[in-house]
Design a protein around this motif. Structure first.
Motif, PDB file in Angstrom:
ATOM      1  N   UNK A   2       0.836  -1.206   0.000  1.00  0.00           N
ATOM      2  CA  UNK A   2       0.000   0.000   0.000  1.00  0.00           C
ATOM      3  C   UNK A   2       0.868   1.252   0.000  1.00  0.00           C
ATOM      4  N   UNK A   3       1.908   1.251   0.827  1.00  0.00           N
ATOM      5  CA  UNK A   3       2.812   2.401   0.874  1.00  0.00           C
ATOM      6  C   UNK A   3       3.540   2.579  -0.458  1.00  0.00           C
ATOM      7  N   UNK A   4       3.936   1.456  -1.082  1.00  0.00           N
ATOM      8  CA  UNK A   4       4.595   1.535  -2.382  1.00  0.00           C
ATOM      9  C   UNK A   4       3.645   2.104  -3.435  1.00  0.00           C
ATOM     10  N   UNK A   5       2.394   1.640  -3.439  1.00  0.00           N
ATOM     11  CA  UNK A   5       1.411   2.142  -4.398  1.00  0.00           C
ATOM     12  C   UNK A   5       1.149   3.623  -4.187  1.00  0.00           C
ATOM     13  N   UNK A   6       1.093   4.038  -2.922  1.00  0.00           N
ATOM     14  CA  UNK A   6       0.887   5.462  -2.623  1.00  0.00           C
ATOM     15  C   UNK A   6       2.050   6.300  -3.132  1.00  0.00           C
TER      16      UNK A   6
END
Length: 267
Positions: free
Chosen positions: A241-245
């Motif tokens: 999720x952090x990578x996608x953000x």
């Protein structure tokens, strides 16, 4: 009345966004749970599940496979998608609409249908149970995103610059590399980020094409959900999720930069 309508619109939009991201907000704290249970309230906080991820050979191998596949597929998809966009941007290109529709069909066709078709096609040429086959499959899935973003950048490109370069003696490939590509670079990079995210998060095609030795991170998460549900999966999901953000922020920055560049050229 207008102010009240605006407040109501913002409130409705905020509730819709909250409804959409509520599952994400619920799963992220569980990755810090000190106990191996998906329960609230949590008895304590711990980083043990992140430690388990970074010390597990199975998880690290799946991460390595995902990075190899995503990087290679992104390079191929960016190269092929950019070439296709440049070719289709030419007005003299015959049946341009039909070719565009065929090239972006992986975005429209359900992924399960694409996975079945790729499975039978690759089985005939011996590309199953290999990272090479998965890279080629993810290239086909990511190239349409590059094609669309680069085509959007080319829509505002001034082709008089190419004609001026030709009049000054520049060869077509020289003008493309030194004039066109630097100006459409934000679109190319945005498409590359889309292709990377598509490959890194993809699981359906990976389930069809890979074996136990070629597990990617999403496939390992899928297997973990089916076999042994562990908060390590929540930790991996949080990192994804952090990578996608982060990728979304970078794409928005690139789009903003492209808009400013376009306004500067028009001004």
């Amino acid at each position: 009345m207008t102010q009240r309508y605006s407040v109501l619109l913002w409130l409705t939009g905020g509730l819709v966004v909250l409804f959409l991201i509520a599952p994400i907000l619920a799963i992220m704290p569980l990755s810090f749970n000190s106990e191996p249970f998906f329960t609230y309230p949590m008895p304590g906080l711990s980083l043990r599940w992140y430690e388990e991820f970074f010390t597990s050979n199975v998880w690290l191998m799946s991460l390595k496979n995902s990075l190899i596949v995503a990087v290679c597929a992104t390079i191929l998809a960016t190269f092929l998608g950019t070439l296709a966009a440049i070719g289709l941007a030419r007005k003299e290109c015959p049946v341009r609409g039909l070719i565009m529709a065929i090239l972006i069909s992986p975005m429209i066709v359900p992924i399960v249908v694409s996975a079945v078709g790729i499975y039978y096609a690759f089985a005939a040429v011996g590309l199953l149970n290999s990272l090479t086959g998965l890279i080629l499959a993810h290239t086909a899935l990511g190239a349409p995103f590059v094609l669309i973003t680069v085509s959007a950048s080319l829509a505002g490109f001034d082709y008089n610059l190419m004609r001026a370069a030709a009049n000054l003696g520049a060869r077509p490939h020289t003008a493309t590399l030194q004039i066109m590509l630097p100006m459409i670079a934000p679109g190319v990079f945005s498409g590359a980020l889309f292709a990377f995210a598509t490959s890194f998060d993809e699981v359906v095609v990976a389930l069809f094409l890979t074996g136990s030795e070629e597990r990617t991170l999403p496939k390992q998460m899928w297997s973990g959900v089916r076999e042994q549900l562990s908060p390590t999966i929540a930790a991996v999901a949080t990192m994804l999720i952090l990578l996608s953000t982060l990728l979304l922020i970078v794409m928005l920055w690139l789009q903003n930069r492209a808009e400013k560049q376009k306004q500067r050229l028009e001004g």
